[in-house]
Structure formats: structure tokens, C-alpha cells
Scaffold this motif. Structure first.
Motif, PDB file in Angstrom:
ATOM      1  N   UNK A  44      13.775  54.820   9.886  1.00  0.00           N
ATOM      2  CA  UNK A  44      14.528  54.996  10.720  1.00  0.00           C
ATOM      3  C   UNK A  44      13.609  54.704  12.345  1.00  0.00           C
ATOM      4  N   UNK A  45      14.169  53.388  13.450  1.00  0.00           N
ATOM      5  CA  UNK A  45      13.850  53.220  14.594  1.00  0.00           C
ATOM      6  C   UNK A  45      14.192  54.829  15.064  1.00  0.00           C
ATOM      7  N   UNK A  46      13.016  54.501  16.195  1.00  0.00           N
ATOM      8  CA  UNK A  46      13.462  56.423  17.080  1.00  0.00           C
ATOM      9  C   UNK A  46      12.813  55.900  18.212  1.00  0.00           C
ATOM     10  N   UNK A  47      13.451  57.055  19.059  1.00  0.00           N
ATOM     11  CA  UNK A  47      12.608  56.833  20.978  1.00  0.00           C
ATOM     12  C   UNK A  47      11.583  57.184  21.161  1.00  0.00           C
ATOM     13  N   UNK A  48      10.769  56.677  21.342  1.00  0.00           N
ATOM     14  CA  UNK A  48       9.729  57.358  22.251  1.00  0.00           C
ATOM     15  C   UNK A  48       9.191  57.257  23.753  1.00  0.00           C
ATOM     16  N   UNK A  49      10.036  56.575  24.457  1.00  0.00           N
ATOM     17  CA  UNK A  49       9.849  57.645  25.912  1.00  0.00           C
ATOM     18  C   UNK A  49      10.811  55.725  26.962  1.00  0.00           C
ATOM     19  N   UNK A  50      11.284  56.778  27.717  1.00  0.00           N
ATOM     20  CA  UNK A  50      12.342  55.807  28.974  1.00  0.00           C
ATOM     21  C   UNK A  50      12.085  56.340  30.342  1.00  0.00           C
ATOM     22  N   UNK A  51      12.397  55.530  31.187  1.00  0.00           N
ATOM     23  CA  UNK A  51      12.626  55.109  33.240  1.00  0.00           C
ATOM     24  C   UNK A  51      13.625  54.897  32.936  1.00  0.00           C
ATOM     25  N   UNK A  52      13.848  55.317  34.624  1.00  0.00           N
ATOM     26  CA  UNK A  52      14.970  55.006  35.180  1.00  0.00           C
ATOM     27  C   UNK A  52      15.043  54.005  35.788  1.00  0.00           C
ATOM     28  N   UNK A  53      15.488  53.291  36.416  1.00  0.00           N
ATOM     29  CA  UNK A  53      15.464  51.671  37.198  1.00  0.00           C
ATOM     30  C   UNK A  53      14.767  51.697  38.321  1.00  0.00           C
ATOM     31  N   UNK A  54      14.419  52.942  38.970  1.00  0.00           N
ATOM     32  CA  UNK A  54      13.109  52.846  40.018  1.00  0.00           C
ATOM     33  C   UNK A  54      12.092  53.824  39.412  1.00  0.00           C
ATOM     34  N   UNK A  55      12.061  54.316  38.731  1.00  0.00           N
ATOM     35  CA  UNK A  55      10.711  55.037  37.895  1.00  0.00           C
ATOM     36  C   UNK A  55      10.328  56.170  37.889  1.00  0.00           C
ATOM     37  N   UNK A  98      16.164  47.487  27.643  1.00  0.00           N
ATOM     38  CA  UNK A  98      16.754  47.515  28.631  1.00  0.00           C
ATOM     39  C   UNK A  98      18.047  48.643  28.409  1.00  0.00           C
ATOM     40  N   UNK A  99      18.502  49.245  29.594  1.00  0.00           N
ATOM     41  CA  UNK A  99      20.418  48.971  29.277  1.00  0.00           C
ATOM     42  C   UNK A  99      20.892  50.031  30.772  1.00  0.00           C
ATOM     43  N   UNK A 100      21.457  50.239  30.848  1.00  0.00           N
ATOM     44  CA  UNK A 100      22.136  50.245  32.233  1.00  0.00           C
ATOM     45  C   UNK A 100      22.644  51.870  32.211  1.00  0.00           C
ATOM     46  N   UNK A 101      21.971  52.339  30.946  1.00  0.00           N
ATOM     47  CA  UNK A 101      21.816  54.151  31.057  1.00  0.00           C
ATOM     48  C   UNK A 101      20.813  54.424  30.986  1.00  0.00           C
ATOM     49  N   UNK A 102      20.176  55.519  31.429  1.00  0.00           N
ATOM     50  CA  UNK A 102      18.823  56.063  31.451  1.00  0.00           C
ATOM     51  C   UNK A 102      18.564  56.933  30.429  1.00  0.00           C
ATOM     52  N   UNK A 103      17.776  56.892  29.351  1.00  0.00           N
ATOM     53  CA  UNK A 103      18.206  58.150  28.136  1.00  0.00           C
ATOM     54  C   UNK A 103      17.685  57.582  27.091  1.00  0.00           C
ATOM     55  N   UNK A 104      17.938  58.298  25.881  1.00  0.00           N
ATOM     56  CA  UNK A 104      17.185  58.494  24.623  1.00  0.00           C
ATOM     57  C   UNK A 104      17.624  57.185  23.505  1.00  0.00           C
ATOM     58  N   UNK A 105      19.465  57.159  23.639  1.00  0.00           N
ATOM     59  CA  UNK A 105      19.773  56.726  22.482  1.00  0.00           C
ATOM     60  C   UNK A 105      20.068  55.724  22.774  1.00  0.00           C
ATOM     61  N   UNK A 106      19.736  54.949  21.733  1.00  0.00           N
ATOM     62  CA  UNK A 106      19.080  53.757  21.266  1.00  0.00           C
ATOM     63  C   UNK A 106      21.182  52.642  21.241  1.00  0.00           C
ATOM     64  N   UNK A 107      21.298  53.501  20.933  1.00  0.00           N
ATOM     65  CA  UNK A 107      22.642  52.698  20.705  1.00  0.00           C
ATOM     66  C   UNK A 107      23.207  52.359  22.452  1.00  0.00           C
ATOM     67  N   UNK A 108      22.869  53.065  23.422  1.00  0.00           N
ATOM     68  CA  UNK A 108      23.283  52.243  24.663  1.00  0.00           C
ATOM     69  C   UNK A 108      22.160  51.103  25.523  1.00  0.00           C
ATOM     70  N   UNK A 109      21.685  50.614  24.877  1.00  0.00           N
ATOM     71  CA  UNK A 109      20.466  50.061  25.554  1.00  0.00           C
ATOM     72  C   UNK A 109      21.081  48.029  24.623  1.00  0.00           C
TER      73      UNK A 109
END
Length: 122
Positions: A44-55, A98-109
Motif C-alpha cells: 500500500x501507499x505509505x507516508x514518507x514526509x510532510x511539510x507545512x505551508x510555511x515550511x 498537496x493538502x490543505x491540512x498538514x499531516x500524514x494521512x493520504x486521504x487528506x491530500x
């Protein structure tokens, strides 16, 4: 709307490094949190890394902490994933999202690139 195009994948020996890039289009890029995900064959697809809008905020999967670094350049509309000390188990297709929510859940992207293949030889 955001369109994403990944690049930088390829073949590398275990212990080597690669830098993935994700080019974004759309005027609102800087308002989106960005993430990298990966999918290996039969998995399955898995989370690797995320960054907030500002970094200012970053998050990593435990399996890549200390080896991978996510960064972004809002002026250039780019997101990067620096991958060091690569292992055979890192081999997968890597996706930028890309997502409007910062996080690791693929469903939010909501927006996804087409992916770039990373192959690690042992």
C-alpha cells in the motif's frame, strides 16, 4: 487547483543519495501543505514526509527519520525530498501531494503527481 510533477528518481546503490523534486503550478501553492508518499510493488501507499505551508513544520515516517529531509521553496513553487543512506527497502514509486491540512494521512491530500521511480540496488 494545483498540478504537480515529480522528477529526480533513478537507480542508486544502497548507501547512496537522491534528491527528488516536485514542481507545482497554481497561484495558491504557498497555502498548501505538501507531502511525499511512496508505493512499492504489492504494498500500500505509505507516508514518507510532510511539510507545512510555511515550511516551519515537518514530519517524517519513522523509517526515514534521520535519512530524508523535506523542504520547499514557495517562491519557486518547488518541494524537495533529499534522500540519503538509501536502502533497498526505500525502493518505490514516490509521489508528491498537496493538502490543505498538514499531516500524514493520504486521504487528506487532494492533488497528486504522477510519481517518480526510485530503485535502490543492494
Amino acid at each position: 487547483q494545483v498540478q504537480l510533477v515529480e522528477s529526480g528518481g533513478g537507480l542508486v546503490q544502497a548507501g547512496g543519495s537522491l534528491r527528488l523534486s516536485c514542481a507545482a503550478s497554481g497561484r495558491t501553492f504557498s497555502t498548501y501543505a505538501m507531502g511525499w508518499f511512496r508505493q512499492a510493488p504489492g504494498k500500500e501507499r505509505e507516508f514518507v514526509a510532510a511539510i507545512s505551508w510555511s515550511g516551519a513544520g515537518t514530519d517524517y515516517a519513522d523509517s526515514v527519520k534521520g535519512r530524508f529531509t523535506i523542504s520547499r521553496d514557495n517562491a519557486k513553487k518547488m518541494v524537495y525530498l533529499q534522500m540519503n543512506m538509501l536502502r533497498p527497502e526505500d525502493m518505490a514509486v514516490y509521489y508528491c501531494a498537496a493538502s490543505t491540512f498538514y499531516g500524514s494521512h493520504s486521504a487528506s491530500y487532494m492533488y497528486w503527481g504522477q510519481g517518480t521511480q526510485v530503485t535502490v540496488s543492494s
